[in-house]
Design an enzyme around this catalytic site. Structure first.
Site, short mmCIF file in Angstrom:
data_model
loop_
_atom_site.label_atom_id
_atom_site.label_comp_id
_atom_site.label_asym_id
_atom_site.label_seq_id
_atom_site.Cartn_x
_atom_site.Cartn_y
_atom_site.Cartn_z
N HIS A 338 0.81 -1.22 0.00
CA HIS A 338 0.00 0.00 0.00
C HIS A 338 0.84 1.27 0.00
O HIS A 338 0.30 2.37 -0.21
CB HIS A 338 -0.91 0.02 1.23
CG HIS A 338 -2.13 -0.85 1.11
ND1 HIS A 338 -2.07 -2.22 1.19
CD2 HIS A 338 -3.44 -0.55 0.92
CE1 HIS A 338 -3.28 -2.73 1.08
NE2 HIS A 338 -4.14 -1.73 0.89
N GLU A 363 -1.01 -16.55 24.72
CA GLU A 363 -1.13 -18.01 24.81
C GLU A 363 0.24 -18.69 24.86
O GLU A 363 0.45 -19.75 24.28
CB GLU A 363 -1.94 -18.55 23.63
CG GLU A 363 -2.82 -19.74 23.97
CD GLU A 363 -4.13 -19.32 24.62
OE1 GLU A 363 -4.88 -20.20 25.06
OE2 GLU A 363 -4.39 -18.11 24.71
#
Length: 383
Positions: A338, A363
């Protein structure tokens, strides 16, 4: 590898439709204000997303782990925070379904299946990070109750959960320490303080808080499975599901970033040609697409192991490690495609870049994942 049945494929398609029709057009308004997505959560309840890992006999959907992963991926493709809303809840659902007592399953699973009762898990402590064996939160047996003292931090959905799967020490003299840990099923009440939400770079809308337990009492029957001292083993199995879910979240974010870059590379022209035809951009897209597909396959492989009831700590760790690093790299490469617009909040790739780091850190950090993978690899290939 697990093949989804027709009903599961329809559920994944339904999730994708929900994301494209309802979530993507509105995500910016919730994101900008860091506002809890009540509207989406209510729709997710109706669609059965909170009961994915709840057995049918308790009112859930009872889908395969592979289907659970694909639904998670689709939710994260729309907004990673929505996948986070069912993360810890699904781990506790799984643990109740697999190791809970009959009384515990009957008391909690039907209400969890429809999202009327939402759950979270509480492991990490302030200053403890991934060193769970240094845990200080203690549940002391006092008559027919446990008295809990200690604190947990970075607990997702803490303000909206009516059940907490709390890993704590119930035998402070146990050696090694993990053999004295239990999971207590805690319902909020006197003695528990939930902090204001912790400000975060990404993963907005869903709160993360600190929990403080000050002589909170829970009944002795709150021990998951009814037998103290088994919490470490139980939660490590639950984390296999959790890491598959985090890996699927990462795949969803990476897929969204890849889709944005693919679309932009065809629309944007420079030097009279679509930018994907320039080798530097085309090579980025090729690598991005390959990594996303590899991450998805690793995630589904780990899910397949869980569905077959075999040990999957190495596979879940591999999936979480690779998928999260892939999400971070793909989000960055999507910004490169972009150009300057990738740094603007006007384009979604800026959000993907902020959301991706959570999967690297959450986690169990990726440094911990590498330790788990190495130990299991050697154990399985010992000479």
């Amino acid at each position: 590898m697990t093949v989804l049945d027709e009903q599961e494929r329809e559920l994944v398609a339904l999730t994708a439709e929900f994301v494209d029709r309802r979530v993507r057009p509105r995500v910016a308004e919730f994101e900008a204000e860091d506002r809890y997505p009540d509207d989406f959560i209510e729709e997710m309840k109706q669609l059965g997303f909170f009961g994915l890992l709840v057995p049918e006999e308790h009112g859930g959907t009872g889908v395969s782990t592979a289907c659970f992963a694909r639904v998670t991926e689709e939710l994260a493709r729309g907004w990673m925070s929505l996948a986070g809303a069912i993360g810890g809840h699904s781990v506790i659902s799984y643990l109740l379904a697999t190791v809970g007592t009959e009384e515990q399953r009957a008391a909690y699973l039907p209400r969890m299946a429809d999202g009327g009762l939402r759950a979270t898990m509480a492991l990490t402590e302030p200053g403890g990070g991934s060193d769970l064996q240094a845990m200080r939160t203690v549940g002391t047996r006092v008559g027919d109750e446990y008295e809990i003292r200690g604190s947990k931090t970075w607990i997702s959905n803490a303000q909206h959960s009516g059940l907490i799967g709390l890993l704590c020490r119930t035998d402070r003299d146990a050696v090694p320490a993990h053999t004295g840990m239990s999971v207590l099923l805690v319902e909020p009440g006197p003695g528990l303080t939930v902090s204001e939400k912790i400000p975060k770079l990404g993963y907005r809308g869903i709160e993360a808080c600190e929990l403080t337990f000050d002589a909170m009492r829970v009944p002795a029957g709150a021990v998951l499975g009814g037998e103290p001292g088994r919490g470490w083993v139980q939660m490590m199995r639950g984390l296999e599901v959790g890491r598959v879910q985090v890996a699927a979240r990462a795949v969803g974010v990476a897929q969204a970033a890849l889709a944005s870059a693919t679309r932009y590379a065809q629309e944007r022209e420079s030097f009279g040609t679509p930018i994907w035809k320039h080798q530097s951009v085309g090579n980025l897209l090729a690598d991005m697409a390959t990594k996303v597909q590899a991450a998805r396959l690793l995630t589904l492989d780990a899910a397949d192991k869980l569905d077959r009831g075999v040990r999957a700590d190495m596979e879940a760790g591999m999936a979480k490690l690779f998928a999260s690093e892939t999400a971070m790299q793909v989000a960055l490469d999507a910004m490169r495609v972009h150009g300057g617009y990738g740094y603007s909040k006007e384009f979604d790739v800026e959000r993907y870049f902020r959301d991706a780091p959570l999967m690297i850190l959450g986690e169990g950090t990726n440094e911990i994942q590498r330790n788990v993978i190495a130990a299991q690899w050697i154990a399985r290939h010992a000479i």
